[in-house]
Design an enzyme around this catalytic site. Sequence first.
Site, PDB file in Angstrom:
ATOM      1  N   GLU A 174       0.841  -1.215   0.000  1.00 14.83           N
ATOM      2  CA  GLU A 174       0.000   0.000   0.000  1.00 14.83           C
ATOM      3  C   GLU A 174       0.870   1.256   0.000  1.00 14.83           C
ATOM      4  O   GLU A 174       0.691   2.152   0.839  1.00 14.83           O
ATOM      5  CB  GLU A 174      -0.996  -0.021   1.170  1.00 14.83           C
ATOM      6  N   GLU A 297      -4.945  -8.725  -0.280  1.00 14.01           N
ATOM      7  CA  GLU A 297      -5.791  -8.375   0.876  1.00 14.01           C
ATOM      8  C   GLU A 297      -7.227  -8.303   0.385  1.00 14.01           C
ATOM      9  O   GLU A 297      -7.543  -7.512  -0.510  1.00 14.01           O
ATOM     10  CB  GLU A 297      -5.370  -7.041   1.501  1.00 14.01           C
TER      11      GLU A 297
HETATM   12  O1  AHR Z   1      -5.579  -5.637   6.884  1.00 10.86           O
HETATM   13  C1  AHR Z   1      -5.515  -4.441   7.584  1.00 10.86           C
HETATM   14  C2  AHR Z   1      -4.807  -3.354   6.797  1.00 10.86           C
HETATM   15  O2  AHR Z   1      -5.538  -3.030   5.674  1.00 10.86           O
HETATM   16  C3  AHR Z   1      -3.456  -3.690   6.254  1.00 10.86           C
HETATM   17  O3  AHR Z   1      -2.441  -3.559   7.180  1.00 10.86           O
HETATM   18  C4  AHR Z   1      -3.297  -2.697   5.170  1.00 10.86           C
HETATM   19  O4  AHR Z   1      -2.439  -3.139   4.152  1.00 10.86           O
HETATM   20  C5  AHR Z   1      -4.719  -2.448   4.706  1.00 10.86           C
HETATM   21  O5  AHR Z   1      -4.999  -1.105   4.616  1.00 10.86           O
END
Ligand code: AHR
Length: 497
Positions: A174, A297
């Site tokens: 990110e 994710e």
């Molecule tokens: O999964 C929680 C968070 O969500 C992670 O650390 C991040 O990469 C995303 O914003």
Amino acid sequence: MSQVITIHSDVSKGKINRNIYGHFSEHLGRCIYEGIWVGEDSPIPNTEGIRNDVLDALKQLNIPVLRWPGGCFADEYHWKDGVGPRENRKQMVNTHWGGVVENNHFGTHEFLRLCELLGCEPYISGNVGSGTVQEMSEWVEYMTFDGVSPMAAWRQENGREKPWNVKYFGVGNENWGCGGNMRPEYYADLYRRYQTYVRNYGENKIYKIACGPNVDDYRWMETVMREAHPYMDAISLHYYTIPGEFWTGKGPATGFSEQEWFTTMKKALHMDELITRHSAIMDQYDPNKRIGLIVDEWGTWFDVEPGTNPGFLYQQNTIRDALVAGLTLNIFHEHNDRVVMANIAQIVNVLQSVILTEGEKMILTPTYHVFDMYKVHQDAERLATHHSGADYEMNGEKIPQVSVTASRDEAGKIHVSLCNVSHAEQSDVKIQLRGLSGAVKQIVGRQLAADSLDAHNTFESPEVLKPAAFTAFEQEGDVLRAKLAPMSVTVLEITAE
Ligand code: AHR
């Protein structure tokens, strides 16, 4: 409401990469500490500090790959603080997640041991946001170099003679947000630089993963692909299913309305559009699909459980989560030409977990059961399907009521997975099995269903939701008629002669 589905068992659509069934573990809340790592001196039975109950439950899922150490944590993680004798390891503050003390007791050796015990591939997220090129380069050397070098010698001093095989390496997480708030042009240049020093040592060949976009940031995808595509093996995508709004209220994990149920299903289905549109951008620079899309994710994100640390992202997990899991896995299957890995967030005690713990107690969530039922699709040949039928409607909006995917495994068995997302209506499904190698010999099924919107397991009642044998079907030749309960995930196994 009725549905007509045709499974073309003689039309293969390619392999479903088992890495789509991957998981994600982050130093966040009680994911690592308590959820996985309890330490060797803990009264909770453990193997070299890793709790046995969680380990045993996870082994059952045939987890192919596990991502670590973050997430946002990754771009503040300095791996050298997490190796060597534990009593000497530096303590740090986990600024992203609750401001708690991180004692670094779970580091590189412990994570790679966990992967060995699970029999899965490690996927390491490197630090671009606040780490140096040298630090990233030396981490790879430490883990994978089998020769004479300062990092290899240090690894040996710390008790590991031979290097590990580490294939999957993410260059930042990110970086458009918590990983440095970068512009895509800047990240693309940094990516090119950092990845240069992510070396292949000996037989170990690293599969390099660039940080991709958030949700529908198509400009990020376009820019990073344009500027850096020759240097990557894959690029990531992050998308969470949030029924409300991220900053103003995501909605509760339990005790939600029928409208919130519907909105959750609709938003989960949005994954399909995101993958389609990001893939189209990737196609411009990579028409032969050499580069994989990794959804590293995904999952539901609700308000935290009342009374828990807001920085720990602890949420309950209901039949609604099970449907989101089933729908999303079905979408990944449909995009198996581009989606080569996915990592649900997160494995234990954070967001859409497969396991929840409370001290020495552990429960399996409805999402766990979907991963267990669906594991039959790992590395199987996806089969073409055609599907038409009634929609699920609410307040003027509609989405398909049933989602289906089918595959054939190595032994020739066909698995058909069906999600009925309606909170109220049973679905009468007619499945035409065409192109079978012979007559149908046997059909067995399992179903996960519930009779309330937020049915879930608790530490007091851990088996409210678990799969049961599914028998609500009739077969005549190559036609199968099934009655899918509302709010259900069903997996059928078909054996032909
Ligand atoms: O999964 C929680 C968070 O969500 C992670 O650390 C991040 O990469 C995303 O914003």
